[in-house]
Design a protein around this motif. Structure first.
Motif, PDB file in Angstrom:
ATOM      1  N   LYS A  38      17.448   2.742  -0.226  1.00 39.99           N
ATOM      2  CA  LYS A  38      17.291   2.624   1.225  1.00 39.99           C
ATOM      3  C   LYS A  38      18.013   3.768   1.943  1.00 39.99           C
ATOM      4  CE  LYS A  38      18.158  -0.734   4.966  1.00 39.99           C
ATOM      5  NZ  LYS A  38      19.324  -0.163   5.655  1.00 39.99           N
ATOM      6  N   ALA A  39      19.232   4.059   1.501  1.00 35.03           N
ATOM      7  CA  ALA A  39      19.991   5.152   2.118  1.00 35.03           C
ATOM      8  C   ALA A  39      19.273   6.480   1.921  1.00 35.03           C
ATOM      9  CB  ALA A  39      21.397   5.211   1.525  1.00 35.03           C
ATOM     10  N   MET A  40      18.715   6.708   0.745  1.00 38.95           N
ATOM     11  CA  MET A  40      18.017   7.964   0.477  1.00 38.95           C
ATOM     12  C   MET A  40      16.740   8.076   1.297  1.00 38.95           C
ATOM     13  SD  MET A  40      18.566   8.688  -3.565  1.00 38.95           S
ATOM     14  CE  MET A  40      20.186   9.206  -4.145  1.00 38.95           C
ATOM     15  N   ASP A  41      16.021   6.979   1.423  1.00 37.23           N
ATOM     16  CA  ASP A  41      14.770   7.010   2.187  1.00 37.23           C
ATOM     17  C   ASP A  41      15.022   7.205   3.672  1.00 37.23           C
ATOM     18  OD1 ASP A  41      13.178   6.718  -0.040  1.00 37.23           O
ATOM     19  OD2 ASP A  41      13.041   4.528   0.113  1.00 37.23           O
ATOM     20  N   GLU A  42      16.144   6.672   4.172  1.00 39.11           N
ATOM     21  CA  GLU A  42      16.408   6.705   5.610  1.00 39.11           C
ATOM     22  C   GLU A  42      17.419   7.772   6.003  1.00 39.11           C
ATOM     23  OE1 GLU A  42      17.593   2.762   6.680  1.00 39.11           O
ATOM     24  OE2 GLU A  42      15.661   1.868   6.117  1.00 39.11           O
ATOM     25  N   GLY A  43      17.964   8.509   5.003  1.00 36.70           N
ATOM     26  CA  GLY A  43      18.986   9.497   5.300  1.00 36.70           C
ATOM     27  C   GLY A  43      20.254   8.861   5.824  1.00 36.70           C
ATOM     28  N   GLY A  44      20.558   7.672   5.315  1.00 37.37           N
ATOM     29  CA  GLY A  44      21.703   6.924   5.814  1.00 37.37           C
ATOM     30  C   GLY A  44      22.958   7.155   5.000  1.00 37.37           C
ATOM     31  N   GLY A 220      21.430  23.433  -0.677  1.00 38.24           N
ATOM     32  CA  GLY A 220      21.115  22.343   0.245  1.00 38.24           C
ATOM     33  C   GLY A 220      20.533  21.178  -0.515  1.00 38.24           C
ATOM     34  N   ALA A 221      20.784  19.973  -0.022  1.00 39.33           N
ATOM     35  CA  ALA A 221      20.320  18.784  -0.729  1.00 39.33           C
ATOM     36  C   ALA A 221      19.867  17.734   0.272  1.00 39.33           C
ATOM     37  CB  ALA A 221      21.422  18.224  -1.619  1.00 39.33           C
ATOM     38  N   ASP A 222      18.975  16.864  -0.188  1.00 36.09           N
ATOM     39  CA  ASP A 222      18.513  15.754   0.642  1.00 36.09           C
ATOM     40  C   ASP A 222      19.447  14.557   0.549  1.00 36.09           C
ATOM     41  OD1 ASP A 222      15.972  17.051   1.364  1.00 36.09           O
ATOM     42  OD2 ASP A 222      15.482  16.776  -0.752  1.00 36.09           O
ATOM     43  N   ALA A 223      20.199  14.473  -0.532  1.00 38.31           N
ATOM     44  CA  ALA A 223      21.117  13.348  -0.713  1.00 38.31           C
ATOM     45  C   ALA A 223      22.302  13.791  -1.554  1.00 38.31           C
ATOM     46  CB  ALA A 223      20.401  12.180  -1.396  1.00 38.31           C
ATOM     47  N   ILE A 224      23.467  13.262  -1.228  1.00 44.10           N
ATOM     48  CA  ILE A 224      24.688  13.550  -1.977  1.00 44.10           C
ATOM     49  C   ILE A 224      25.323  12.229  -2.372  1.00 44.10           C
ATOM     50  CG2 ILE A 224      26.994  14.582  -1.901  1.00 44.10           C
ATOM     51  CD1 ILE A 224      25.892  16.628   0.046  1.00 44.10           C
ATOM     52  N   PRO A 389      22.910  17.509   6.230  1.00 49.68           N
ATOM     53  CA  PRO A 389      22.056  16.405   6.686  1.00 49.68           C
ATOM     54  C   PRO A 389      21.499  15.647   5.489  1.00 49.68           C
ATOM     55  CG  PRO A 389      20.886  18.491   6.835  1.00 49.68           C
ATOM     56  CD  PRO A 389      22.301  18.823   6.468  1.00 49.68           C
ATOM     57  N   GLY A 390      21.154  14.403   5.698  1.00 52.38           N
ATOM     58  CA  GLY A 390      20.599  13.608   4.614  1.00 52.38           C
ATOM     59  C   GLY A 390      21.522  12.461   4.247  1.00 52.38           C
ATOM     60  N   ALA A 391      21.212  11.829   3.130  1.00 51.61           N
ATOM     61  CA  ALA A 391      21.932  10.629   2.709  1.00 51.61           C
ATOM     62  C   ALA A 391      23.275  10.974   2.084  1.00 51.61           C
ATOM     63  CB  ALA A 391      21.073   9.846   1.714  1.00 51.61           C
ATOM     64  N   TRP A 392      24.263  10.132   2.364  1.00 53.57           N
ATOM     65  CA  TRP A 392      25.578  10.230   1.726  1.00 53.57           C
ATOM     66  C   TRP A 392      25.900   8.871   1.128  1.00 53.57           C
ATOM     67  CZ3 TRP A 392      29.288  14.228   1.459  1.00 53.57           C
ATOM     68  CH2 TRP A 392      28.905  15.428   2.071  1.00 53.57           C
ATOM     69  N   ILE A 393      26.147   8.851  -0.177  1.00 51.40           N
ATOM     70  CA  ILE A 393      26.458   7.604  -0.877  1.00 51.40           C
ATOM     71  C   ILE A 393      27.819   7.742  -1.532  1.00 51.40           C
ATOM     72  CG2 ILE A 393      25.813   6.091  -2.796  1.00 51.40           C
ATOM     73  CD1 ILE A 393      22.930   7.819  -1.573  1.00 51.40           C
ATOM     74  N   PHE A 394      28.759   6.869  -1.179  1.00 54.48           N
ATOM     75  CA  PHE A 394      30.120   6.873  -1.721  1.00 54.48           C
ATOM     76  C   PHE A 394      30.272   5.643  -2.618  1.00 54.48           C
ATOM     77  CE2 PHE A 394      30.030   8.829   2.413  1.00 54.48           C
ATOM     78  CZ  PHE A 394      30.860   9.936   2.323  1.00 54.48           C
ATOM     79  N   THR A 395      30.701   5.838  -3.859  1.00 54.63           N
ATOM     80  CA  THR A 395      30.838   4.686  -4.746  1.00 54.63           C
ATOM     81  C   THR A 395      31.997   4.855  -5.708  1.00 54.63           C
ATOM     82  OG1 THR A 395      29.675   3.224  -6.300  1.00 54.63           O
ATOM     83  CG2 THR A 395      29.210   5.586  -6.480  1.00 54.63           C
ATOM     84  N   SER A 396      32.564   3.742  -6.093  1.00 53.82           N
ATOM     85  CA  SER A 396      33.645   3.694  -7.073  1.00 53.82           C
ATOM     86  C   SER A 396      33.823   2.234  -7.470  1.00 53.82           C
ATOM     87  CB  SER A 396      34.953   4.238  -6.470  1.00 53.82           C
ATOM     88  OG  SER A 396      36.055   3.988  -7.337  1.00 53.82           O
TER      89      SER A 396
END
Length: 635
Positions: A38-44, A220-224, A389-396
């Motif tokens: 969802k985050a990747m699709d919405e750039g969230g 450049g990337a669409d998601a990190i 710009p784009g999705a940012w996902i933080f996990t641990s």
């Protein structure tokens, strides 16, 4: 495919079962995968704690690799980069049934610099001669220039900085060997890849470059995706500040003298000015004193050190002025002039303090680093990530305190983010036990170390080994290691061998005992009976003697905050959860966790710490703990 299609593989898990015999569906893994998609699709933006055993790596890799987007995955260490590249990504590609263009990108100091190899060979250093020959032979065979594949150089090897480049000494496009540059080659590969695996240090180097307007390292990337994200706030403090080191100055002098000699030695005044910088650096180091450690500039600023600082400033500025008229002599002199000018600017910066930053120094032997560090990284970080710009996902596996993520988000200035806390699927209630000795003295009292040793020996007798003793200081490692050795135990002690060797030796012996600190609290995966006992000596509170923390705490007090409750306690909980996470690494694992610090029950905040740990039965009685351990031994 799409990110959502990748996440859907956890709902209909036929592909996962085919690629992973014995795969068991986990609700938390599927929930995380759908949130990532969802985050990747919405750039969230998404922050998710995924407890040990959730399977977070596949939960972000499958949506990312199925998305058709350009994705950067950043993790904490080079070791974890290799694990992703060699284990996790191939598995994800098998599940997806297709291959992607994947590459690992490291910082420039990991790649051989052929130009600096030539310079070092030309220096005629006999001490380095045999290693230089081995590196030259390897250079003719390598396809990547990654010195991690060379296998004969540790991070502390004297040759390493002589054959790699830094942002200070890299000549860029003016380098005579630019077309053969391994760093440039690695970046070109990253530009073309679908998935780029980096580490947090490289990512932050790029973020700070972007913020200053000097360029970018990463494509450049669409998601990190940032895995092991609990490490980010501390790393951010380093990169959003400034630093000047003895090594930078010594490299400047050595490279400058070498270049002047190569040009014919006809600039004796300039050579003298380089030597003046070297002498000023040594004078500054001497004025710092011989005591190792970290102290604020205000604490250190004696008249002698202030004079040494002034002498260093004067020598650097004189060199800067002397270099400016001769930059046309060669590209390397031009680069030398640029380096000198940058060091002059940094020297002016690191000595300044205001309400937002602290000036401090760390000294180790003859080496020193002078830092200017921001007290709060939330602002710089939130500004910097706007450049991506784009999705940012933080996990641990360890981001939450009492099942809340506000502490982590506040430290990085993350707002308007989706937050998820996913519990570990492991059965802690039946497979683990927490032992908190009832009669322990308080830490920092004379009897504490002896009490820890007594508890450790009793537990080891019951367990027969298979234990980590995790300490909060190197002093404790030495003290406990010596005591266990004196008691007749064959103990592996951090510092006695490389980390990888210690882990290999531990895994090879079901009854081994490892005494360690810092790096063994996280990123260590020992499954099965080989690790059935984890002992933690004390709660891992950050020391307020650290100059950055002391300044940060003062600023928090002035802002009406409580440094202990708002910073020290949440940070200690996250660190403790990392240590606790070493115990249960697989659904079939069983083990005992012992925390020797009595404050877990006697302090008013003990309940908050216990509430942040995995749910497991608790005992205060040694006999019950030993009985549990004895039952773990195979018949």
């Amino acid at each position: 495919m799409s990110a959502a299609a990748g996440a859907a593989l956890f709902d209909d898990d036929a592909a996962l079962n085919a690629a992973l015999p014995g795969y068991a569906a986990r609700a938390g893994q599927a929930e995380m995968a759908h949130a990532v998609a969802k985050a990747m699709d919405e750039g969230g933006r998404l922050v998710v704690e995924a407890g040990t055993g959730t399977g977070k790596t596949l939960a972000y890799l499958l949506p990312a690799m199925a998305s058709g987007r350009k994705v950067i995955v950043s993790t904490a260490t080079r070791y974890l980069q290799s694990q992703l590249d060699e284990k996790d990504v191939p598995l994800a590609q098998t599940v997806l049934g297709r291959k992607l263009h994947v590459t690992v990108l490291k910082g420039r100091a990991n790649y051989l610099c052929l130009h600096r190899l030539n310079l070092t060979e030309a220096s005629g250093d006999l001490y380095l001669a045999s290693k230089l020959r081995a590196v030259r032979d390897w250079a003719a065979r390598t396809k990547t220039g990654d010195l991690g594949d060379f296998g004969d150089l540790g991070d502390g090897d004297a040759l390493w900085p002589r054959i790699t480049s830094t942002t200070d000494n890299c000549l860029g496009q003016e380098c005579p060997l630019f077309d053969q540059c391994w760093v440039v080659n690695a970046r070109r590969e990253a530009q073309a890849a679908d998935l780029v695996i980096v580490n947090h240090y490289l990512l932050f180097a790029d973020l700070t470059l972007r913020e200053s307007g000097f360029g970018e390292v990463l494509p450049g990337a669409d998601a990190i995706v940032l895995d092991e994200a609990h490490r980010l706030p501390d790393i951010a403090g380093r990169f959003f500040g400034q630093a000047l080191s003895a090594r930078q100055l010594k490299d400047l002098v050595r490279d400058g003298l070498g270049e002047l000699d190569a040009l014919g030695g006809d600039m004796p005044v300039l050579k003298a000015r380089l030597q003046d910088v070297g002498a000023a650096e040594r004078g500054f180091s001497d004025a710092l004193g011989s005591a190792a450690g970290s102290r604020s500039w205000q604490e250190l600023a004696t008249p002698q050190l202030s004079q040494a600082h002034a002498a260093l400033d004067e020598a650097l500025n004189a060199l800067k002025v002397g270099l400016e008229p001769v930059v046309s002599r060669s590209d390397r002199v031009k680069a030398l002039s640029r380096r000198c000018a940058e060091l002059v600017t940094v020297l002016e910066t690191v000595g300044k303090e205001d309400v937002e930053r602290i000036s401090w120094l760390e000294k180790r032997g003859a080496a020193w680093i002078w830092h200017s560090t921001p007290l709060d990284v939330a602002g710089p970080f939130s500004r910097a990530i706007k450049g991506y710009p784009g999705a940012w996902i933080f996990t641990s596996a360890t981001l939450a305190v009492k099942n809340e993520l506000s502490y982590f988000c506040d430290r990085l200035g993350l707002v308007d983010v989706e937050q998820k806390v996913l519990a570990s699927p492991f059965d802690y209630e039946n497979n683990a036990m927490l032992y908190a000795p009832r009669a322990m003295p308080l830490p920092n009292t004379p009897d504490f170390d002896d009490a820890v040793i007594a508890e450790t020996l009793a537990l080891l007798t019951a367990a027969g080994g298979g234990a980590f003793l995790l300490c909060t200081s190197y002093r404790a490692v030495a003290r406990y290691g010596e005591a266990l050795h004196a008691a007749g135990l064959d103990v592996l002690t951090q510092g006695s061998a490389p980390r990888a060797t210690l882990l290999a030796d531990f895994r090879a012996d079901d009854n081994a005992v490892l005494v360690a600190t810092s790096s063994f609290w996280e990123g260590v995966d020992v499954r099965g009976h080989a690790l059935r006992l984890v002992i933690i000596d004390r709660l891992p509170f950050a020391s307020p003697a650290d100059p950055v923390l002391a300044a940060r705490f003062n600023a928090m007090k002035e802002a009406g905050q409580n440094p202990f409750m708002d910073y020290q306690l949440p940070q200690a909980v996250i660190t403790l959860k990392q240590g606790v996470g070493r115990l249960i690494r697989d659904a079939a694992d069983r083990g005992l966790l012992a925390i020797c610090d009595p404050r877990l029950f006697t302090a008013r905040y003990g309940g908050a710490i216990r509430a942040s740990l995995p749910p497991m039965p608790i005992t205060r009685e040694r006999a019950v703990a030993c009985e549990f351990l004895d039952a773990l031994t195979p018949a």
